[in-house]
Design a protein around this motif. Structure first.
Motif, PDB file in Angstrom:
ATOM      1  N   GLY A  18     -42.479  15.770  -9.469  1.00  0.00           N
ATOM      2  CA  GLY A  18     -41.456  15.996 -10.494  1.00  0.00           C
ATOM      3  C   GLY A  18     -41.887  17.047 -11.500  1.00  0.00           C
ATOM      4  O   GLY A  18     -41.335  17.108 -12.595  1.00  0.00           O
ATOM      5  N   PHE A  19     -42.877  17.878 -11.148  1.00  0.00           N
ATOM      6  CA  PHE A  19     -43.370  18.912 -12.068  1.00  0.00           C
ATOM      7  C   PHE A  19     -43.930  20.060 -11.232  1.00  0.00           C
ATOM      8  O   PHE A  19     -44.290  19.887 -10.072  1.00  0.00           O
ATOM      9  CB  PHE A  19     -44.454  18.339 -12.989  1.00  0.00           C
ATOM     10  CG  PHE A  19     -45.625  17.741 -12.229  1.00  0.00           C
ATOM     11  CD1 PHE A  19     -46.760  18.489 -11.948  1.00  0.00           C
ATOM     12  CD2 PHE A  19     -45.575  16.419 -11.772  1.00  0.00           C
ATOM     13  CE1 PHE A  19     -47.814  17.946 -11.223  1.00  0.00           C
ATOM     14  CE2 PHE A  19     -46.629  15.875 -11.043  1.00  0.00           C
ATOM     15  CZ  PHE A  19     -47.751  16.639 -10.764  1.00  0.00           C
ATOM     16  N   HIS A  20     -43.993  21.239 -11.844  1.00  0.00           N
ATOM     17  CA  HIS A  20     -44.654  22.390 -11.214  1.00  0.00           C
ATOM     18  C   HIS A  20     -46.029  22.534 -11.838  1.00  0.00           C
ATOM     19  O   HIS A  20     -46.265  22.058 -12.952  1.00  0.00           O
ATOM     20  CB  HIS A  20     -43.893  23.680 -11.552  1.00  0.00           C
ATOM     21  CG  HIS A  20     -42.606  23.843 -10.817  1.00  0.00           C
ATOM     22  ND1 HIS A  20     -42.535  24.001  -9.467  1.00  0.00           N
ATOM     23  CD2 HIS A  20     -41.326  23.892 -11.276  1.00  0.00           C
ATOM     24  CE1 HIS A  20     -41.266  24.146  -9.106  1.00  0.00           C
ATOM     25  NE2 HIS A  20     -40.507  24.066 -10.195  1.00  0.00           N
ATOM     26  N   THR A  21     -46.897  23.247 -11.162  1.00  0.00           N
ATOM     27  CA  THR A  21     -48.189  23.548 -11.771  1.00  0.00           C
ATOM     28  C   THR A  21     -48.293  25.062 -11.889  1.00  0.00           C
ATOM     29  O   THR A  21     -48.140  25.778 -10.896  1.00  0.00           O
ATOM     30  CB  THR A  21     -49.333  22.977 -10.926  1.00  0.00           C
ATOM     31  OG1 THR A  21     -49.051  21.590 -10.729  1.00  0.00           O
ATOM     32  CG2 THR A  21     -50.674  23.116 -11.632  1.00  0.00           C
ATOM     33  N   VAL A  22     -48.462  25.569 -13.102  1.00  0.00           N
ATOM     34  CA  VAL A  22     -48.545  27.008 -13.336  1.00  0.00           C
ATOM     35  C   VAL A  22     -49.877  27.286 -14.017  1.00  0.00           C
ATOM     36  O   VAL A  22     -50.164  26.713 -15.081  1.00  0.00           O
ATOM     37  CB  VAL A  22     -47.365  27.498 -14.213  1.00  0.00           C
ATOM     38  CG1 VAL A  22     -47.519  28.982 -14.546  1.00  0.00           C
ATOM     39  CG2 VAL A  22     -46.033  27.239 -13.517  1.00  0.00           C
ATOM     40  N   ASN A  23     -50.690  28.106 -13.414  1.00  0.00           N
ATOM     41  CA  ASN A  23     -52.037  28.402 -13.918  1.00  0.00           C
ATOM     42  C   ASN A  23     -52.815  27.124 -14.229  1.00  0.00           C
ATOM     43  O   ASN A  23     -53.514  27.037 -15.229  1.00  0.00           O
ATOM     44  CB  ASN A  23     -51.982  29.267 -15.187  1.00  0.00           C
ATOM     45  CG  ASN A  23     -51.320  30.606 -14.908  1.00  0.00           C
ATOM     46  OD1 ASN A  23     -51.428  31.124 -13.790  1.00  0.00           O
ATOM     47  ND2 ASN A  23     -50.615  31.132 -15.895  1.00  0.00           N
ATOM     48  N   GLY A  24     -52.641  26.155 -13.386  1.00  0.00           N
ATOM     49  CA  GLY A  24     -53.388  24.910 -13.578  1.00  0.00           C
ATOM     50  C   GLY A  24     -52.753  23.944 -14.559  1.00  0.00           C
ATOM     51  O   GLY A  24     -53.271  22.842 -14.762  1.00  0.00           O
ATOM     52  N   PHE A  25     -51.628  24.333 -15.162  1.00  0.00           N
ATOM     53  CA  PHE A  25     -50.984  23.434 -16.128  1.00  0.00           C
ATOM     54  C   PHE A  25     -49.650  22.921 -15.600  1.00  0.00           C
ATOM     55  O   PHE A  25     -48.875  23.698 -15.042  1.00  0.00           O
ATOM     56  CB  PHE A  25     -50.756  24.146 -17.466  1.00  0.00           C
ATOM     57  CG  PHE A  25     -52.027  24.396 -18.208  1.00  0.00           C
ATOM     58  CD1 PHE A  25     -52.644  23.379 -18.936  1.00  0.00           C
ATOM     59  CD2 PHE A  25     -52.633  25.652 -18.152  1.00  0.00           C
ATOM     60  CE1 PHE A  25     -53.829  23.610 -19.597  1.00  0.00           C
ATOM     61  CE2 PHE A  25     -53.832  25.890 -18.820  1.00  0.00           C
ATOM     62  CZ  PHE A  25     -54.433  24.870 -19.544  1.00  0.00           C
ATOM     63  N   PRO A  26     -49.381  21.645 -15.799  1.00  0.00           N
ATOM     64  CA  PRO A  26     -48.097  21.122 -15.333  1.00  0.00           C
ATOM     65  C   PRO A  26     -46.962  21.564 -16.254  1.00  0.00           C
ATOM     66  O   PRO A  26     -47.129  21.605 -17.476  1.00  0.00           O
ATOM     67  CB  PRO A  26     -48.294  19.605 -15.412  1.00  0.00           C
ATOM     68  CG  PRO A  26     -49.360  19.381 -16.435  1.00  0.00           C
ATOM     69  CD  PRO A  26     -50.229  20.610 -16.437  1.00  0.00           C
ATOM     70  N   VAL A  27     -45.855  21.928 -15.660  1.00  0.00           N
ATOM     71  CA  VAL A  27     -44.661  22.309 -16.428  1.00  0.00           C
ATOM     72  C   VAL A  27     -43.442  21.603 -15.836  1.00  0.00           C
ATOM     73  O   VAL A  27     -43.476  21.161 -14.701  1.00  0.00           O
ATOM     74  CB  VAL A  27     -44.449  23.854 -16.429  1.00  0.00           C
ATOM     75  CG1 VAL A  27     -45.602  24.573 -17.119  1.00  0.00           C
ATOM     76  CG2 VAL A  27     -44.244  24.374 -15.020  1.00  0.00           C
ATOM     77  N   PRO A  28     -42.355  21.509 -16.619  1.00  0.00           N
ATOM     78  CA  PRO A  28     -41.154  20.806 -16.139  1.00  0.00           C
ATOM     79  C   PRO A  28     -40.594  21.399 -14.847  1.00  0.00           C
ATOM     80  O   PRO A  28     -40.820  22.564 -14.535  1.00  0.00           O
ATOM     81  CB  PRO A  28     -40.158  20.982 -17.285  1.00  0.00           C
ATOM     82  CG  PRO A  28     -40.995  21.164 -18.492  1.00  0.00           C
ATOM     83  CD  PRO A  28     -42.218  21.920 -18.027  1.00  0.00           C
ATOM     84  N   LYS A  29     -39.867  20.571 -14.143  1.00  0.00           N
ATOM     85  CA  LYS A  29     -39.308  21.003 -12.860  1.00  0.00           C
ATOM     86  C   LYS A  29     -37.873  20.517 -12.727  1.00  0.00           C
ATOM     87  O   LYS A  29     -37.533  19.437 -13.218  1.00  0.00           O
ATOM     88  CB  LYS A  29     -40.156  20.405 -11.748  1.00  0.00           C
ATOM     89  CG  LYS A  29     -39.785  20.848 -10.333  1.00  0.00           C
ATOM     90  CD  LYS A  29     -40.809  20.293  -9.369  1.00  0.00           C
ATOM     91  CE  LYS A  29     -40.564  20.666  -7.941  1.00  0.00           C
ATOM     92  NZ  LYS A  29     -41.614  20.109  -7.059  1.00  0.00           N
TER      93      LYS A  29
END
Ligand code: C2O
Length: 546
Positions: A18-29
């Motif tokens: 239920g989330f994306h990972t961008v540069n090692g950090f989770p972000v909303p999806k």
């Protein structure tokens, strides 16, 4: 003829982050999850069954639907899309309050995240339904894209259909799935069994099938002169776990975590192992216990969740059968039979394994119930109005139908005491949206007939002097169910006192959504034939600002 048991292997449903990972950090999806009309194999020897299934696509849709894995504090947006045909696969009854599209075409659906603490517009109110392509929409429908905050404590939730009058058939058709909120910050130090292999949802429900594979549902109502098809309860003889009838699972000789969800319409389960192997109970519904509790059996009402560890290294044999001995209806009904007394089989590999997971002595400590903070006491009576042929024709909360104006308006963040009076014959699992609650105690009603008599005339527990009758036996919640729950079993003939916190928030996070908005929330009995029928035991409330 009876299907052979333990032949299919237990599936693990597809997992969707239920989330994306961008540069090692989770972000909303944002996700798009569809409801599809397709075939599903419930058993090796049963022809494929026509079902309604959740999935990212028709090909990948499953029964139950994919397990959604969200992260605490990271929002998940889901657009639930209805790709269902114009006609239902099961009989449903328009003589009860039901979502019916004006064109009479299409299947109304709406998804509720059970245990989620979210804004009302994303809560899946029964009248916020929609048909395929959002062509027709119920009167309280507001938006396509649901917003899940995931800022509550970590735990297990599940999503399921919640449409007015159709919940029971939409669930029977397959519209349900698991949803997990994880919080590595607080959960990793616990070192419980994790990884996909050792942390598994078990979604359990009962179904009956015809020999052609189709789902069997008695098409004649219990009270056909009034309601041609409506039945107050559904029981099936096959026990299905993760979409397979009586499956087996090959396990290593070590600890596993199972999140057991009772997704049945009406069946209670009392799970146990004949061998005496126990369960280490971690969490009830969506919230952890303060400490793990060792139990030998688990009574789970429809929609309740038991999050447990099973330690197969403690088993003395090479297999063990997860069994059930809850009568149905519970507790007044028939005892289990040969078929529905078995759930699944674990085949345990012979050699012991290195297992670095552990059972911590403490889990998570939530604020304990504070009685003095309760701002209000309410009385909620469940009462059956019996017709001439002795069939419950109306089963209401406080004698009010769903359409009746809101009577409960808890303030956002408030704590209240609810005395739930169950005057029916059966145990009703009461579920409250938005709030988590603690079961304080249950007190038997003496001279109950006299009290019922008064209630049938006045419908007012205070006027009927409930205190005069609530002085029988007392029962306490079992240790593993003393924490914060979102469903509790209301014992028949008892007053159950619960302490509810509306928009319960763990720690000191501030509210990030408006719980006071339209359309409000519901509370109801989760025997999913009840809430959507007769408006029975389904009522709604609106939260208001302090
Ligand atoms: Cu699990 Cu109002 O529902």
């Amino acid at each position: 003829s009876q299907l052979e048991i333990f032949v299919d292997e237990l599936p693990d449903m597809p997992r969707i982050k239920g989330f994306h990972t961008v540069n090692g950090f989770p972000v909303p999806k944002s996700l798009q999850i569809g409801m599809f009309h397709k075939k599903w194999k419930f058993h090796r020897d049963l022809p494929p069954t026509t079902v309604f299934a959740f999935g990212l696509s028709k090909d990948t849709a499953t029964i139950p639907g994919p397990t959604i894995e969200a992260l605490h504090g990271i929002e998940t947006y889901i657009t639930w899309r209805n790709y269902l045909p114009s006609k239902h696969i099961l009989p449903w009854d328009p003589t009860i309050p039901t979502a019916i599209p004006s064109t009479k075409k299409g299947i109304p659906t709406v998804v509720h995240l059970h245990g989620g603490i979210d804004e009302p517009e994303s809560d899946g109110l029964s009248t916020s339904w929609f048909t395929a392509k959002f062509k027709e929409r119920g009167p309280t429908w507001t938006k396509k894209k649901y917003h899940y905050h995931n800022f509550q404590h970590p735990g297990t939730l599940w999503y399921h259909d919640h449409a007015m009058g159709l919940t029971r058939v939409n669930l029977l058709a397959g519209l349900l799935g698991a949803y997990i909120i994880r919080d590595p910050n607080v959960e990793a130090p616990l070192r419980l069994p994790c990884d996909e292999e050792f942390d598994r949802p078990l979604v359990v429900f009962d179904r009956s099938f015809r020999t052609d594979g189709s789902i069997y549902m008695n098409p004649t109502g219990n009270n056909p002169s009034i309601h041609p098809q409506w039945q107050p309860e559904y029981f099936g003889d096959a026990i299905i776990v993760n979409g397979k009838a009586w499956p087996h699972m090959i396990v290593r000789r070590r600890k596993y975590r199972f999140r057991i969800i009772n997704a049945s319409n009406a069946r209670f389960f009392k799970f146990y192992f004949a061998s005496g192997l126990g369960f280490i109970h971690l969490a009830s519904d969506s919230a952890y216990n303060e400490k793990p509790v060792m139990v030998n059996d688990i009574l789970l009402a429809p929609s309740e969740i038991a999050d447990v560890v099973i330690d197969f290294s403690k088993s003395k044999s090479d297999s063990d059968i997860l069994s059930n001995n809850a009568s149905y209806p519970y507790p007044s009904g028939d005892p289990v039979n040969e078929a529905n007394s078995k759930v699944m089989k674990f085949i345990i590999k012979p050699h012991h394994e290195l297992d670095t997971s552990r059972i911590p002595s403490k889990l998570i400590n939530y604020p304990s119930p504070n009685l003095s903070s309760a701002s209000l006491t309410r009385y909620i009576a469940m009462y059956e109005y019996t017709s001439k042929i002795d069939e419950p024709t109306h089963l209401y909360i406080n004698g009010k139908s769903y359409e009746a104006p809101v009577t409960e308006t808890p303030k956002v963040g408030a704590t209240e005491i609810w005395n739930v009076i169950n005057l029916t014959e059966d145990n009703h699992p009461l579920h409250i949206h938005l709030g988590l609650f603690v079961a304080l105690d249950q007190t038997e009603l003496v001279n109950i007939d006299e009290f019922k008599e008064c209630m049938s005339k006045n419908n007012d527990a205070i006027k009927c002097h409930v205190g005069k009758y609530a002085r029988g036996k007392k029962i306490e919640a079992p240790t593993h169910e003393k924490g914060w729950k979102n469903v509790y079993k209301m014992t028949p003939g008892y007053v159950t006192r619960i302490l509810v916190r509306f928009s319960y928030i763990h720690s000191n996070e501030s509210y990030r959504f408006d719980a006071t908005a339209e359309p409000g929330y519901v509370y109801h009995c989760h025997v999913s034939n009840f809430p959507d029928t007769m408006n029975a035991l389904l009522h709604y409330f609106r939260s208001i600002m302090a």
